[in-house]
Design a protein around this motif. Structure first.
Motif, PDB file in Angstrom:
ATOM      1  N   LEU A   7      -2.813 -35.476 -15.970  1.00 61.69           N
ATOM      2  CA  LEU A   7      -1.970 -35.739 -14.798  1.00 61.69           C
ATOM      3  C   LEU A   7      -1.632 -34.458 -14.050  1.00 61.69           C
ATOM      4  O   LEU A   7      -1.293 -34.500 -12.863  1.00 61.69           O
ATOM      5  N   LYS A   8      -1.694 -33.325 -14.730  1.00 55.89           N
ATOM      6  CA  LYS A   8      -1.447 -32.049 -14.055  1.00 55.89           C
ATOM      7  C   LYS A   8      -2.446 -31.836 -12.915  1.00 55.89           C
ATOM      8  O   LYS A   8      -2.096 -31.315 -11.854  1.00 55.89           O
ATOM      9  N   SER A   9      -3.666 -32.249 -13.162  1.00 61.53           N
ATOM     10  CA  SER A   9      -4.711 -32.027 -12.169  1.00 61.53           C
ATOM     11  C   SER A   9      -4.553 -32.921 -10.938  1.00 61.53           C
ATOM     12  O   SER A   9      -5.127 -32.621  -9.888  1.00 61.53           O
ATOM     13  N   ILE A  10      -3.795 -34.006 -11.074  1.00 64.69           N
ATOM     14  CA  ILE A  10      -3.507 -34.822  -9.891  1.00 64.69           C
ATOM     15  C   ILE A  10      -2.682 -34.009  -8.903  1.00 64.69           C
ATOM     16  O   ILE A  10      -2.935 -34.019  -7.683  1.00 64.69           O
ATOM     17  N   MET A  11      -1.675 -33.287  -9.414  1.00 62.94           N
ATOM     18  CA  MET A  11      -0.886 -32.430  -8.540  1.00 62.94           C
ATOM     19  C   MET A  11      -1.763 -31.352  -7.918  1.00 62.94           C
ATOM     20  O   MET A  11      -1.662 -31.058  -6.717  1.00 62.94           O
ATOM     21  N   VAL A  12      -2.638 -30.757  -8.708  1.00 59.83           N
ATOM     22  CA  VAL A  12      -3.548 -29.728  -8.192  1.00 59.83           C
ATOM     23  C   VAL A  12      -4.399 -30.310  -7.071  1.00 59.83           C
ATOM     24  O   VAL A  12      -4.564 -29.692  -6.010  1.00 59.83           O
ATOM     25  N   PHE A  13      -4.928 -31.501  -7.291  1.00 58.69           N
ATOM     26  CA  PHE A  13      -5.755 -32.188  -6.286  1.00 58.69           C
ATOM     27  C   PHE A  13      -4.976 -32.378  -4.987  1.00 58.69           C
ATOM     28  O   PHE A  13      -5.470 -32.078  -3.893  1.00 58.69           O
ATOM     29  N   VAL A  14      -3.768 -32.885  -5.082  1.00 57.82           N
ATOM     30  CA  VAL A  14      -2.967 -33.182  -3.884  1.00 57.82           C
ATOM     31  C   VAL A  14      -2.626 -31.907  -3.121  1.00 57.82           C
ATOM     32  O   VAL A  14      -2.747 -31.858  -1.884  1.00 57.82           O
ATOM     33  N   ILE A  15      -2.209 -30.874  -3.835  1.00 60.39           N
ATOM     34  CA  ILE A  15      -1.855 -29.617  -3.175  1.00 60.39           C
ATOM     35  C   ILE A  15      -3.071 -29.009  -2.476  1.00 60.39           C
ATOM     36  O   ILE A  15      -2.999 -28.569  -1.322  1.00 60.39           O
ATOM     37  N   ILE A  16      -4.188 -28.972  -3.172  1.00 64.09           N
ATOM     38  CA  ILE A  16      -5.416 -28.472  -2.542  1.00 64.09           C
ATOM     39  C   ILE A  16      -5.744 -29.294  -1.298  1.00 64.09           C
ATOM     40  O   ILE A  16      -6.089 -28.747  -0.244  1.00 64.09           O
ATOM     41  N   VAL A  74      -3.778 -31.034   0.714  1.00 62.74           N
ATOM     42  CA  VAL A  74      -2.863 -30.771   1.830  1.00 62.74           C
ATOM     43  C   VAL A  74      -3.215 -29.445   2.503  1.00 62.74           C
ATOM     44  O   VAL A  74      -3.312 -29.362   3.744  1.00 62.74           O
ATOM     45  N   ILE A  75      -3.403 -28.400   1.696  1.00 58.61           N
ATOM     46  CA  ILE A  75      -3.742 -27.090   2.257  1.00 58.61           C
ATOM     47  C   ILE A  75      -5.077 -27.156   2.997  1.00 58.61           C
ATOM     48  O   ILE A  75      -5.209 -26.672   4.127  1.00 58.61           O
ATOM     49  N   ALA A  76      -6.087 -27.757   2.355  1.00 62.39           N
ATOM     50  CA  ALA A  76      -7.417 -27.834   2.965  1.00 62.39           C
ATOM     51  C   ALA A  76      -7.389 -28.629   4.263  1.00 62.39           C
ATOM     52  O   ALA A  76      -8.055 -28.268   5.247  1.00 62.39           O
ATOM     53  N   TYR A  77      -6.616 -29.700   4.284  1.00 60.51           N
ATOM     54  CA  TYR A  77      -6.552 -30.532   5.487  1.00 60.51           C
ATOM     55  C   TYR A  77      -5.981 -29.747   6.661  1.00 60.51           C
ATOM     56  O   TYR A  77      -6.545 -29.745   7.769  1.00 60.51           O
ATOM     57  N   PHE A  78      -4.867 -29.060   6.431  1.00 60.38           N
ATOM     58  CA  PHE A  78      -4.218 -28.353   7.533  1.00 60.38           C
ATOM     59  C   PHE A  78      -4.838 -26.982   7.813  1.00 60.38           C
ATOM     60  O   PHE A  78      -4.490 -26.345   8.798  1.00 60.38           O
ATOM     61  N   MET A  79      -5.770 -26.557   6.977  1.00 57.92           N
ATOM     62  CA  MET A  79      -6.546 -25.370   7.318  1.00 57.92           C
ATOM     63  C   MET A  79      -7.508 -25.661   8.464  1.00 57.92           C
ATOM     64  O   MET A  79      -7.838 -24.769   9.263  1.00 57.92           O
ATOM     65  N   VAL A  80      -7.970 -26.909   8.559  1.00 57.80           N
ATOM     66  CA  VAL A  80      -8.950 -27.247   9.593  1.00 57.80           C
ATOM     67  C   VAL A  80      -8.435 -28.260  10.612  1.00 57.80           C
ATOM     68  O   VAL A  80      -9.053 -28.454  11.659  1.00 57.80           O
ATOM     69  N   ILE A 140     -13.598 -28.507  -2.126  1.00 53.61           N
ATOM     70  CA  ILE A 140     -12.284 -28.158  -1.591  1.00 53.61           C
ATOM     71  C   ILE A 140     -12.037 -28.812  -0.232  1.00 53.61           C
ATOM     72  O   ILE A 140     -11.075 -29.569  -0.063  1.00 53.61           O
ATOM     73  N   ASN A 141     -12.886 -28.556   0.744  1.00 51.30           N
ATOM     74  CA  ASN A 141     -12.729 -29.228   2.038  1.00 51.30           C
ATOM     75  C   ASN A 141     -12.745 -30.746   1.898  1.00 51.30           C
ATOM     76  O   ASN A 141     -11.965 -31.442   2.555  1.00 51.30           O
ATOM     77  N   VAL A 197      -2.434 -23.850  -4.563  1.00 55.98           N
ATOM     78  CA  VAL A 197      -2.262 -23.322  -3.205  1.00 55.98           C
ATOM     79  C   VAL A 197      -3.334 -22.271  -2.902  1.00 55.98           C
ATOM     80  O   VAL A 197      -3.971 -22.293  -1.835  1.00 55.98           O
ATOM     81  N   LEU A 198      -3.552 -21.371  -3.829  1.00 56.79           N
ATOM     82  CA  LEU A 198      -4.559 -20.330  -3.634  1.00 56.79           C
ATOM     83  C   LEU A 198      -5.961 -20.928  -3.514  1.00 56.79           C
ATOM     84  O   LEU A 198      -6.773 -20.465  -2.705  1.00 56.79           O
ATOM     85  N   MET A 199      -6.260 -21.951  -4.313  1.00 53.12           N
ATOM     86  CA  MET A 199      -7.574 -22.593  -4.205  1.00 53.12           C
ATOM     87  C   MET A 199      -7.737 -23.309  -2.873  1.00 53.12           C
ATOM     88  O   MET A 199      -8.822 -23.306  -2.287  1.00 53.12           O
ATOM     89  N   GLY A 200      -6.666 -23.931  -2.372  1.00 51.93           N
ATOM     90  CA  GLY A 200      -6.752 -24.602  -1.083  1.00 51.93           C
ATOM     91  C   GLY A 200      -7.064 -23.629   0.030  1.00 51.93           C
ATOM     92  O   GLY A 200      -7.967 -23.860   0.846  1.00 51.93           O
ATOM     93  N   PHE A 201      -6.324 -22.520   0.068  1.00 55.74           N
ATOM     94  CA  PHE A 201      -6.580 -21.503   1.086  1.00 55.74           C
ATOM     95  C   PHE A 201      -7.944 -20.846   0.883  1.00 55.74           C
ATOM     96  O   PHE A 201      -8.753 -20.749   1.806  1.00 55.74           O
ATOM     97  N   GLY A 202      -8.192 -20.389  -0.351  1.00 57.22           N
ATOM     98  CA  GLY A 202      -9.418 -19.655  -0.616  1.00 57.22           C
ATOM     99  C   GLY A 202     -10.676 -20.480  -0.471  1.00 57.22           C
ATOM    100  O   GLY A 202     -11.689 -19.999   0.039  1.00 57.22           O
ATOM    101  N   GLY A 203     -10.615 -21.757  -0.895  1.00 55.20           N
ATOM    102  CA  GLY A 203     -11.799 -22.601  -0.817  1.00 55.20           C
ATOM    103  C   GLY A 203     -12.236 -22.898   0.593  1.00 55.20           C
ATOM    104  O   GLY A 203     -13.437 -22.996   0.875  1.00 55.20           O
ATOM    105  N   VAL A 204     -11.278 -23.041   1.514  1.00 54.94           N
ATOM    106  CA  VAL A 204     -11.633 -23.278   2.916  1.00 54.94           C
ATOM    107  C   VAL A 204     -12.006 -21.968   3.591  1.00 54.94           C
ATOM    108  O   VAL A 204     -12.981 -21.897   4.345  1.00 54.94           O
TER     109      VAL A 204
END
Length: 393
Positions: free
Chosen positions: A125-134, A136-142, A278-279, A340-347
């Protein structure tokens, strides 16, 4: 061999469901073999064990050599892709920074984007939070903020990272850069050298040669990336006798499509492409926010669902499904920061350990090599710091 259909709906359906099928197999095998890029770096840095690192290298070699052969035969298009790996701009600073951020983030969050999906399928279940945070960040990066024309990328990065990008006279893949007008020949030579050297290094290890899981994991991940390139490069629509790609058809929608047909929201995600995670997490967020409107359904979304479903299937068959939650508040914060770092870095780096480390490298794009090296460096550095802090506590 083209995969030809008489209408857009049938062609798109095959495009999406074949993606799901390939991803399903990959998700099951990755779970079964414990193929993990973060784990590969961890094994190497902390224990000197290169087994999973060689599995990753084997996946890269399979993808590179496969693309080399299929491109030479005219069976895949890895130049006009989504995202544009071989673009004529070389965003070296974004690749370097994005890779470092992603490498640090995946270490803090216990795995990359693909691993988060595998862990969700296994009950984490921890990874669900990771998925959601990534997501959100990835969506608003683009995508712009509501009521604004600004994105996270345009606000935080574009003004100082984009000016550093190099404008090239040709595509940024090794074949074009090293061989100029003879890029096609150059790609064959470069692909053979890169893939061949990787294979020599990978199979030089007797331990690796004796590990069925490492060989299977690397082989299947490499072939999955290759299969996605093949399918997305070859789906065609017979439009009044003219064979058209899905992207071209959507771009000429008003001319070819029946009046009652439903147009996809964007033509770009119908371009030739392969796996990245990520995207697509941002695309999945947009798909959910759009009330699961099928015009927003993309290759990336189907890839996420397929990998998750494959992992879940293996977890149930092997009886390894286990619910897992955060061990402490510190564990929660660490995963949050990593996501958060993966969301920013991956995009910013235009991909992850799979999206750039295998898919991007299979195109021989220089930026993909920069991202791959930066991810490994960021992860290795973070692990060294974690070990140092642990020894001091």
């Amino acid at each position: 061999m083209t995969l030809t259909y008489e209408n857009f709906a049938s062609a798109q359906s095959f495009f999406l469901w074949s993606t799901f099928g390939i991803a399903l197999i990959m998700g099951a095998v990755v779970n079964k073999t414990n193929f993990c890029t973060m784990g590969a770096v961890s094994d190497w840095v902390n224990m000197g064990d290169t087994g999973r690192l060689r599995a990753w290298g084997f996946a890269i070699a399979v993808a590179v050599l496969g693309v080399m052969g299929l491109e030479a035969a005219g069976l895949v298009d890895v130049t006009n892709t989504f995202p544009p790996y071989r673009q004529t701009s070389l965003p070296w600073l974004e690749s370097l920074l994005g890779g470092l951020m992603f490498g640090i983030g995946m270490t803090l969050a216990s795995g990359c984007g693909n691993k988060a999906l595998i862990r969700i399928g296994g009950g984490n279940l921890k990874s669900i939070m990771v998925f959601v945070i990534i997501g959100v960040i990835a969506y608003f990066m683009v995508n712009p903020f509501p009521g604004s024309d600004k994105t996270l990328y345009s606000t935080l990065f574009y003004p100082w990272t984009r000016p550093a990008a190099l404008s090239l006279a040709t595509h940024q893949d090794l074949g074009s850069l090293l061989f100029g007008d003879k890029a096609a020949t150059g790609r064959i030579v470069s692909g053979a050298v890169v893939g061949g050297l990787l294979l020599v290094w990978v199979f030089k290890s007797a331990d690796f040669r004796g590990s069925f899981d490492n060989i299977l994991g690397g082989l299947v991940v490499g072939l999955a990336v290759l299969a996605a390139w093949y399918v997305t490069s070859n789906v065609r629509i017979n439009a009044d006798g003219e064979m058209m790609s899905l992207q071209a058809y959507v771009q000429n929608w008003d001319f070819y499509s029946p009046a009652d047909a439903v147009r996809p929201a964007d033509a770009a995600p119908l371009s030739p492409q392969s796996f990245t995670f990520i995207n697509p997490m941002g695309q999945a967020l947009g798909y959910a926010a759009g009330k699961f409107n099928h015009t927003l359904l993309t290759f990336g979304v189907m890839a996420l669902v397929g990998v998750l479903a494959g992992s879940l299937l293996w977890s149930l068959l092997s009886r390894s499904f286990r619910i897992e939650w955060f061990a402490s508040f510190r564990d929660f914060v660490t995963h949050l920061v990593g996501a958060v770092l993966m969301g920013f870095g991956g995009v910013l780096g235009m991909g992850c350990t799979i999206g750039q480390g295998i898919t991007g490298v299979s195109t021989l794009a220089v930026s993909s090599f920069i991202v791959l090296a930066s991810i490994i460096a960021g992860a290795a550095l973070t692990m060294k710091v974690q070990y140092y802090l642990m020894m001091r506590s």
